[in-house]
Design an enzyme around this catalytic site. Sequence first.
Site, PDB file in Angstrom:
ATOM      1  N   CYS A   1       5.187  -9.321  -9.527  1.00  0.00           N
ATOM      2  CA  CYS A   1       4.825  -9.247  -8.105  1.00  0.00           C
ATOM      3  C   CYS A   1       3.331  -8.962  -7.978  1.00  0.00           C
ATOM      4  O   CYS A   1       2.826  -7.964  -8.509  1.00  0.00           O
ATOM      5  CB  CYS A   1       5.636  -8.150  -7.420  1.00  0.00           C
ATOM      6  SG  CYS A   1       5.124  -7.803  -5.726  1.00  0.00           S
TER       7      CYS A   1
ATOM      8  N   CYS B   1       2.625  -5.529  -6.466  1.00  0.00           N
ATOM      9  CA  CYS B   1       2.909  -4.448  -7.414  1.00  0.00           C
ATOM     10  C   CYS B   1       1.780  -4.333  -8.432  1.00  0.00           C
ATOM     11  O   CYS B   1       1.396  -3.225  -8.826  1.00  0.00           O
ATOM     12  CB  CYS B   1       4.250  -4.670  -8.098  1.00  0.00           C
ATOM     13  SG  CYS B   1       5.673  -4.372  -7.019  1.00  0.00           S
TER      14      CYS B   1
ATOM     15  N   HIS C   1       8.571  -1.322  -4.271  1.00  0.00           N
ATOM     16  CA  HIS C   1       8.788  -2.750  -4.083  1.00  0.00           C
ATOM     17  C   HIS C   1      10.021  -2.977  -3.211  1.00  0.00           C
ATOM     18  O   HIS C   1      11.130  -2.604  -3.576  1.00  0.00           O
ATOM     19  CB  HIS C   1       8.966  -3.481  -5.415  1.00  0.00           C
ATOM     20  CG  HIS C   1       9.142  -4.951  -5.233  1.00  0.00           C
ATOM     21  ND1 HIS C   1       8.075  -5.809  -5.100  1.00  0.00           N
ATOM     22  CD2 HIS C   1      10.251  -5.710  -5.092  1.00  0.00           C
ATOM     23  CE1 HIS C   1       8.529  -7.036  -4.915  1.00  0.00           C
ATOM     24  NE2 HIS C   1       9.843  -7.008  -4.903  1.00  0.00           N
TER      25      HIS C   1
ATOM     26  N   HIS D   1       5.093  -6.491   3.555  1.00  0.00           N
ATOM     27  CA  HIS D   1       3.722  -6.162   3.928  1.00  0.00           C
ATOM     28  C   HIS D   1       3.492  -6.452   5.403  1.00  0.00           C
ATOM     29  O   HIS D   1       4.169  -7.272   5.998  1.00  0.00           O
ATOM     30  CB  HIS D   1       2.699  -6.905   3.059  1.00  0.00           C
ATOM     31  CG  HIS D   1       2.793  -8.392   3.089  1.00  0.00           C
ATOM     32  ND1 HIS D   1       3.769  -9.105   2.425  1.00  0.00           N
ATOM     33  CD2 HIS D   1       2.000  -9.318   3.684  1.00  0.00           C
ATOM     34  CE1 HIS D   1       3.577 -10.400   2.608  1.00  0.00           C
ATOM     35  NE2 HIS D   1       2.518 -10.560   3.383  1.00  0.00           N
TER      36      HIS D   1
ATOM     37  N   HIS E   1       0.394  -7.224   8.225  1.00  0.00           N
ATOM     38  CA  HIS E   1      -0.974  -7.664   8.458  1.00  0.00           C
ATOM     39  C   HIS E   1      -1.514  -6.922   9.682  1.00  0.00           C
ATOM     40  O   HIS E   1      -0.858  -6.908  10.727  1.00  0.00           O
ATOM     41  CB  HIS E   1      -1.024  -9.162   8.769  1.00  0.00           C
ATOM     42  CG  HIS E   1      -0.471 -10.034   7.692  1.00  0.00           C
ATOM     43  ND1 HIS E   1      -1.278 -10.748   6.839  1.00  0.00           N
ATOM     44  CD2 HIS E   1       0.809 -10.325   7.341  1.00  0.00           C
ATOM     45  CE1 HIS E   1      -0.521 -11.440   6.008  1.00  0.00           C
ATOM     46  NE2 HIS E   1       0.753 -11.204   6.299  1.00  0.00           N
TER      47      HIS E   1
END
Length: 112
Positions: free
Chosen positions: A3, A6, A45, A98, A100
């Site tokens: 990843c 990660c 994760h 995630h 933004h």
Amino acid sequence: MDCLFCKIINGEIPSKKVYEDDKILAFHDISPMAPVHVLVIPKEHICCADKLNDENCEIVGYIFSKIPQIAKELGLKNGYRVVTNCGEDGCQSVMHLHFHILGGKKLNPQLA
């Protein structure tokens, strides 16, 4: 695990960090879509929003409690947008949850 995020968390890939603590990392996007484009990721994760559950969902509240501080440090005084993509049709490019933070100009209302 292969990843990208990660690897950034583990320091294997450099990033331009904006904020970091024991739970999250925020860094500048390498392909910005606005004058200010920062990603905020959990250090744990989690693949995407579809994988949030009773055991891990508190991290989203934590991230959103830190976003105003991060936005202020980035100088986003007139507002900003927070976006998360989920899956292929949602254009999620890295399979690690995630968010933004986009700002620094008046954003297109088409995707609001």
